[in-house]
Design a protein around this motif. Structure first.
Motif, PDB file in Angstrom:
ATOM      1  N   GLU A   2      17.880 -16.270  12.476  1.00 28.32           N
ATOM      2  CA  GLU A   2      17.699 -15.404  11.319  1.00 28.32           C
ATOM      3  C   GLU A   2      16.230 -15.130  11.016  1.00 28.32           C
ATOM      4  O   GLU A   2      15.916 -14.274  10.193  1.00 28.32           O
ATOM      5  CB  GLU A   2      18.352 -16.043  10.088  1.00 28.32           C
ATOM      6  N   LEU A   3      15.337 -15.860  11.655  1.00 29.52           N
ATOM      7  CA  LEU A   3      13.908 -15.735  11.386  1.00 29.52           C
ATOM      8  C   LEU A   3      13.249 -14.790  12.391  1.00 29.52           C
ATOM      9  O   LEU A   3      13.707 -14.665  13.532  1.00 29.52           O
ATOM     10  CB  LEU A   3      13.222 -17.102  11.474  1.00 29.52           C
ATOM     11  N   PRO A   4      12.145 -14.154  11.997  1.00 27.26           N
ATOM     12  CA  PRO A   4      11.380 -13.368  12.970  1.00 27.26           C
ATOM     13  C   PRO A   4      10.740 -14.298  14.000  1.00 27.26           C
ATOM     14  O   PRO A   4      10.479 -15.476  13.704  1.00 27.26           O
ATOM     15  CB  PRO A   4      10.319 -12.666  12.111  1.00 27.26           C
ATOM     16  N   PRO A   5      10.487 -13.818  15.214  1.00 28.41           N
ATOM     17  CA  PRO A   5       9.919 -14.670  16.261  1.00 28.41           C
ATOM     18  C   PRO A   5       8.640 -15.390  15.837  1.00 28.41           C
ATOM     19  O   PRO A   5       8.428 -16.553  16.196  1.00 28.41           O
ATOM     20  CB  PRO A   5       9.654 -13.685  17.409  1.00 28.41           C
ATOM     21  N   GLU A   6       7.788 -14.707  15.057  1.00 31.48           N
ATOM     22  CA  GLU A   6       6.531 -15.332  14.646  1.00 31.48           C
ATOM     23  C   GLU A   6       6.789 -16.566  13.791  1.00 31.48           C
ATOM     24  O   GLU A   6       6.094 -17.577  13.910  1.00 31.48           O
ATOM     25  CB  GLU A   6       5.672 -14.337  13.858  1.00 31.48           C
ATOM     26  N   LEU A  49      17.697 -17.180  21.120  1.00 30.43           N
ATOM     27  CA  LEU A  49      17.973 -16.744  19.750  1.00 30.43           C
ATOM     28  C   LEU A  49      18.336 -15.262  19.700  1.00 30.43           C
ATOM     29  O   LEU A  49      19.161 -14.849  18.881  1.00 30.43           O
ATOM     30  CB  LEU A  49      16.765 -17.023  18.852  1.00 30.43           C
ATOM     31  N   ALA A  50      17.721 -14.465  20.561  1.00 27.95           N
ATOM     32  CA  ALA A  50      18.062 -13.037  20.621  1.00 27.95           C
ATOM     33  C   ALA A  50      19.520 -12.859  21.041  1.00 27.95           C
ATOM     34  O   ALA A  50      20.241 -11.999  20.507  1.00 27.95           O
ATOM     35  CB  ALA A  50      17.131 -12.313  21.588  1.00 27.95           C
ATOM     36  N   VAL A  51      19.967 -13.678  21.990  1.00 24.89           N
ATOM     37  CA  VAL A  51      21.374 -13.637  22.416  1.00 24.89           C
ATOM     38  C   VAL A  51      22.281 -14.069  21.259  1.00 24.89           C
ATOM     39  O   VAL A  51      23.334 -13.475  21.017  1.00 24.89           O
ATOM     40  CB  VAL A  51      21.585 -14.544  23.646  1.00 24.89           C
ATOM     41  N   CYS A  52      21.860 -15.116  20.529  1.00 22.42           N
ATOM     42  CA  CYS A  52      22.650 -15.588  19.378  1.00 22.42           C
ATOM     43  C   CYS A  52      22.837 -14.476  18.356  1.00 22.42           C
ATOM     44  O   CYS A  52      23.941 -14.279  17.842  1.00 22.42           O
ATOM     45  CB  CYS A  52      21.947 -16.767  18.708  1.00 22.42           C
ATOM     46  N   ARG A  53      21.756 -13.766  18.048  1.00 19.07           N
ATOM     47  CA  ARG A  53      21.844 -12.682  17.070  1.00 19.07           C
ATOM     48  C   ARG A  53      22.789 -11.586  17.544  1.00 19.07           C
ATOM     49  O   ARG A  53      23.574 -11.048  16.772  1.00 19.07           O
ATOM     50  CB  ARG A  53      20.455 -12.086  16.808  1.00 19.07           C
ATOM     51  N   ALA A  54      22.723 -11.260  18.816  1.00 20.27           N
ATOM     52  CA  ALA A  54      23.521 -10.156  19.354  1.00 20.27           C
ATOM     53  C   ALA A  54      25.014 -10.471  19.342  1.00 20.27           C
ATOM     54  O   ALA A  54      25.836  -9.599  19.050  1.00 20.27           O
ATOM     55  CB  ALA A  54      23.051  -9.822  20.770  1.00 20.27           C
ATOM     56  N   ARG A  55      25.377 -11.716  19.643  1.00 20.38           N
ATOM     57  CA  ARG A  55      26.803 -12.040  19.735  1.00 20.38           C
ATOM     58  C   ARG A  55      27.368 -12.655  18.453  1.00 20.38           C
ATOM     59  O   ARG A  55      28.585 -12.762  18.304  1.00 20.38           O
ATOM     60  CB  ARG A  55      27.048 -12.966  20.922  1.00 20.38           C
ATOM     61  N   GLY A  56      26.498 -13.095  17.540  1.00 21.11           N
ATOM     62  CA  GLY A  56      26.954 -13.592  16.250  1.00 21.11           C
ATOM     63  C   GLY A  56      27.258 -15.072  16.193  1.00 21.11           C
ATOM     64  O   GLY A  56      27.776 -15.563  15.187  1.00 21.11           O
TER      65      GLY A  56
END
Length: 261
Positions: free
Chosen positions: A159-163, A191-198
């Motif tokens: 849920e956080l931005p990469p920075e 984490l990008a994969v987590c965001r995409a698949r939920g």
């Protein structure tokens, strides 16, 4: 020069810094009670140039105090502000609200169910209910674990931005097992994969032969306030088993969210 005297350039810098802090606080207060705002809303409210408002919002976003809506340009309060405001009373209230849904999740899956929040670089296990099966994963209520090594922790970090994620691990990632993600780039990709698949996965990444699925819990404004997980021995929870566990996880997350409002 007297002890309390200031050189002119120092006074100017201090004045500029104080104005920036004031604008940041005014921005957060402006966002409070609003679902989301535009860049122009912030610049108009503060009476500053759009470029200045953009730099201000970018800084707040880097630290997780605001976030941009997925696929849009509007801004809303971020998870770091919720974590800062969260106290023990709120955590106890969250536990009370979540407990019935954790019980239902455990019964539906026959596996251990956990409730987690983000605490700096760690995932903090607020509550947990143990599987009724003979071979089971014990709940870790009260434990802290590096968030990148826990399914719930990764659901929260996603849920956080990469920075903001990078800032939590200035020394990089410590290996918990041979399967722990090796570095920050690998974590951010996961984490990008987590965001995409939920949902997030932890297969042997913190404890060998312990697998888990994690999912974010959101409030009425869409902000992530916690995560829930289902944990099981690796012999019972493989990649082929994930799809069947997602419906009860989604139902529990939605139920907690509804009861929080």
């Amino acid at each position: 020069m007297a002890k309390n005297d200031r050189a002119p350039d120092t006074a100017i810098r201090d004045s500029y810094g104080a104005a920036s802090v004031a604008n940041a606080l005014r921005t957060l207060l402006f966002l409070r009670g609003r679902e989301s705002v535009r860049l122009t809303d912030v610049s108009d409210h503060l009476g500053i140039a759009r470029s200045t408002a953009h730099r201000l919002l970018s800084t707040l976003r880097t630290h997780g105090f605001v976030e941009q809506e997925p696929g849009g340009k509007r801004y809303r309060l971020g998870p770091a502000l919720l974590a800062l405001a969260r106290g023990m009373v709120d955590e106890q209230a969250l536990i009370r609200v979540a407990r019935p849904h954790l019980e239902t999740l455990r019964e539906a899956t026959q596996e251990t169910a956990n409730l987690l929040v983000l605490d700096g670089p760690d995932a903090f296990f607020l509550d947990g209910l143990e599987s009724p099966r003979t071979l089971r994963v014990a709940p870790r209520t009260g434990d802290h674990l590096a968030a990148y090594g826990a399914a719930g922790g990764k659901a929260l970090l996603a849920e956080l931005p990469p920075e903001a994620v990078r800032m939590r691990y200035p020394q990089g990632l410590s290996r918990l097992t041979d399967h722990t993600l090796p570095d920050l780039d690998a974590l951010l990709a996961d984490l990008a994969v987590c965001r995409a698949r939920g949902y997030s996965l932890n297969f042997d990444e913190s404890v060998t032969e312990v697998h888990a699925i994690g999912m974010a819990v959101r409030d009425s404004a869409g902000l992530c306030v916690a995560a829930i997980t289902v944990s099981a021995p690796g012999t019972r929870l493989g990649h082929a088993d994930v799809e069947g566990l997602l419906p009860p996880l989604r139902k529990a997350a939605a139920g907690i969210a509804a009861d929080l409002n």
